[in-house]
Design an enzyme around this catalytic site. Sequence first.
Site, PDB file in Angstrom:
ATOM      1  CD  GLU A 170      -6.144   3.121  -2.330  1.00  0.00           C
ATOM      2  OE1 GLU A 170      -5.101   3.666  -2.758  1.00  0.00           O
ATOM      3  OE2 GLU A 170      -6.140   2.367  -1.329  1.00  0.00           O
TER       4      GLU A 170
ATOM      5  CD  GLU B  13       0.534   2.281   1.198  1.00  0.00           C
ATOM      6  OE1 GLU B  13      -0.174   3.269   1.499  1.00  0.00           O
ATOM      7  OE2 GLU B  13       0.714   1.901   0.020  1.00  0.00           O
ATOM      8  CG  HIS B  14      -4.321   0.440   3.040  1.00  0.00           C
ATOM      9  ND1 HIS B  14      -5.532   1.088   3.081  1.00  0.00           N
ATOM     10  CD2 HIS B  14      -3.724   0.840   1.886  1.00  0.00           C
ATOM     11  CE1 HIS B  14      -5.669   1.840   1.996  1.00  0.00           C
ATOM     12  NE2 HIS B  14      -4.590   1.691   1.250  1.00  0.00           N
TER      13      HIS B  14
END
Length: 413
Positions: free
Chosen positions: A126, A49-50
């Site tokens: 994160e 996703e990143h």
Amino acid sequence: MYKTHVLDNGLTIIGEEIPYLKSIALGVWINAGSRIEDEKISGISHFIEHMLFKGTKNRTSKDIANEIDNLGGQINAFTSKECTCYYVKLLDSHINKGIDILSDMMLNPLFNQTDIDKERLVILEELKMYEDSPEDLAYDLLSEGIYKGHSLGYNIIGTEKSLFDINKKEIEEYFGNYYVPNNSVISICGNFNFEEIVKEIEDKFKSWNKKEVDINFTKADFKNTYITKNKDTEQVNLAIGLEAIASEETEEAYALAIINTIFGGSISSRLFQKIREEEGLVYSIYSSQSLYRQCGELGIFASMSNENLEEVYNLVIEEIKDLKNNYLSDEEIRLTKEQLKGSYMLGLESTSSRMMAIGKAMLLNKKVRNSDEILKSIDNIDRETIKKVIDKVFNLDKIGVCIVGRDVENIKL
């Protein structure tokens, strides 16, 4: 009314036209999340996703951001246990730009080694951010405990070890295996013409090649667990999990929504009114359900001073027992049905919420209920179904407990 179309390559498109709006929300949904990972590549769905925002053969990472920002739009993504979604929200006159960018991200990602190495560090930050949030940490540890040994218990972000073990080859293989049109859905909501936008999507996604996908969702057995984690915080965070039902059990899922709303899902709920308003022992307390394919859990979360922990826990257990022994009154059920219907209808005023709802339903369940069907389903839930779900879910023989806070390692509740 929803319209659907399936392209020759297997890509499903579902849309809802709302001509009185000036915006469109569009999402590309991939049937791949942390649940299909193994321990070695835990977090790879989220890693990808990143990476899709790090640039394509046609755009840099900055280009992607600038092209959307310059139009006043939004672009974002999220990874869950069972799916990943990339979405844009734009004025209706700019939606072609959104389709172009999302198709470029899906079809032409770079997966540059330098970007992979940089993004590991970003994702590690994160992970640390969530570990610094006691509430998030309590839920992650609880999930890991009640689904111990199963991928459903993995942290969506992964672990520090897995983040550094994941390599470029594994990223490209995973992407190639699951990011295929017949394992995906595009959902659209807002001011557009469905036939015209299908042509635009087909033009941009026609080179996306179909491929056989092998996904085997094994049932995650709920395991009783008791976990404590020392964390130097001003409050202690309590997370309790009860075995619930699967997302595909539609009638029971609506019944659980009613039960949860009464039990702890709103500020008028029993937990909030009893433990916060009457006793003044907490600031935050609530319950929520997480329903997956083949299984699910009901979570209860509270934060309080250390000296109040045992009393809060005992009061929660008392409320569970009371619900199990006495069920719900007809008046509670009637009022909560109205509350749920009102909340649902208010949510329909957001194109993003509608896009999310129809996209997820089509991806995970292969069907979407319209608003009239949903309202009717809520109305049709009877007392017997609610009693059956209470008996099934509010069962203290199946319970997980996690406590995160200062000096909690020796606490026994």
